[in-house]
Design a protein around this motif. Sequence first.
Motif, mmCIF file in Angstrom:
data_model
loop_
_atom_site.group_PDB
_atom_site.id
_atom_site.type_symbol
_atom_site.label_atom_id
_atom_site.label_comp_id
_atom_site.label_asym_id
_atom_site.label_seq_id
_atom_site.Cartn_x
_atom_site.Cartn_y
_atom_site.Cartn_z
ATOM 1 N N LEU A 1 0.802 -1.208 0.000
ATOM 2 C CA LEU A 1 0.000 0.000 0.000
ATOM 3 C C LEU A 1 0.844 1.271 0.000
ATOM 4 N N CYS A 2 0.433 2.221 -0.832
ATOM 5 C CA CYS A 2 1.041 3.549 -0.847
ATOM 6 C C CYS A 2 -0.066 4.597 -0.772
ATOM 7 N N PHE B 1 3.097 -0.992 -6.165
ATOM 8 C CA PHE B 1 2.282 -1.285 -4.987
ATOM 9 C C PHE B 1 0.984 -1.975 -5.389
ATOM 10 N N VAL C 1 -5.582 4.065 8.151
ATOM 11 C CA VAL C 1 -4.989 3.254 7.073
ATOM 12 C C VAL C 1 -4.633 1.886 7.638
ATOM 13 N N TYR D 1 2.298 0.769 5.271
ATOM 14 C CA TYR D 1 2.144 1.611 4.089
ATOM 15 C C TYR D 1 3.290 2.609 3.997
ATOM 16 N N PRO E 1 3.850 5.663 8.735
ATOM 17 C CA PRO E 1 4.259 5.004 7.502
ATOM 18 C C PRO E 1 5.680 4.454 7.647
#
Length: 247
Positions: free
Chosen positions: A30-31, A49, A89, A93, A118
């Motif tokens: 995930l980005c 990703f 989220v 990530y 992140p």
Amino acid sequence: MKNKKSLGQNWLKNREILEEIAGLAGEGKLCVEIGPGLGTLTSSLLRRFEKVIAVEFDADLAAKLSGSFPGKNLEVVNEDILKFDFDAVEGPYVVAGNIPYYITSPIIKKVLEAQNKPERVVLLVQKEVAERIVDERETVLSLFVKNRALVYAGPVVSRAEFTPPPKVDSEVLVMEPYAEPLAKEEVFDLIRRGFSNPRKKLVHNLAGLKSREELERVFEECGISQDARPGEVGLSKWAELNEKLKL
């Protein structure tokens, strides 16, 4: 689509540079992309990703982007990034983006202060800002970043590579957040006081915390020059100074 100057929209067009930025972000599940705009960086991120969450403030761009990558796992969120909930989220990530110059500091603070941190942050920012953050001569912002992340500068990007071209060059800033800040928040209370007048000697800015004689003694114990300006003092010295001033 015409850019909106009020939103600081300058779109990077060089595919090699876009690939380099995406490469610095790495690859994974995930980005979260900040300010995808026309989706030029989004395209490179989607190759690396499994999913990209693209947070775009401009409603017109967000609507257009949603249909630009059929078959790709792209979620477009039409929202101000300063209101985006990073803590919601799910899973590991990274964050990437070509961000508007005028809200660079708030974005950096927002990302690094998230509880759900992140793994890496790759942002294209104004070159002067990137240089100030990684430089040994400190500012309140550079100390904030270094307190919360390992930070280094990436490639410089000429203003000529953007449409429309901004007035200054850009540079990639890479941050790898620590699990916990290195220094306590109270250290930053002292730092903000110390930078109340960045051009004055630090010992003058801290007058009132202790007598002049006591301040000079503490500075000597910390190995800080009596003539030092706030920008000449690194994070570890600020933390040491804070501890000794409490005694």
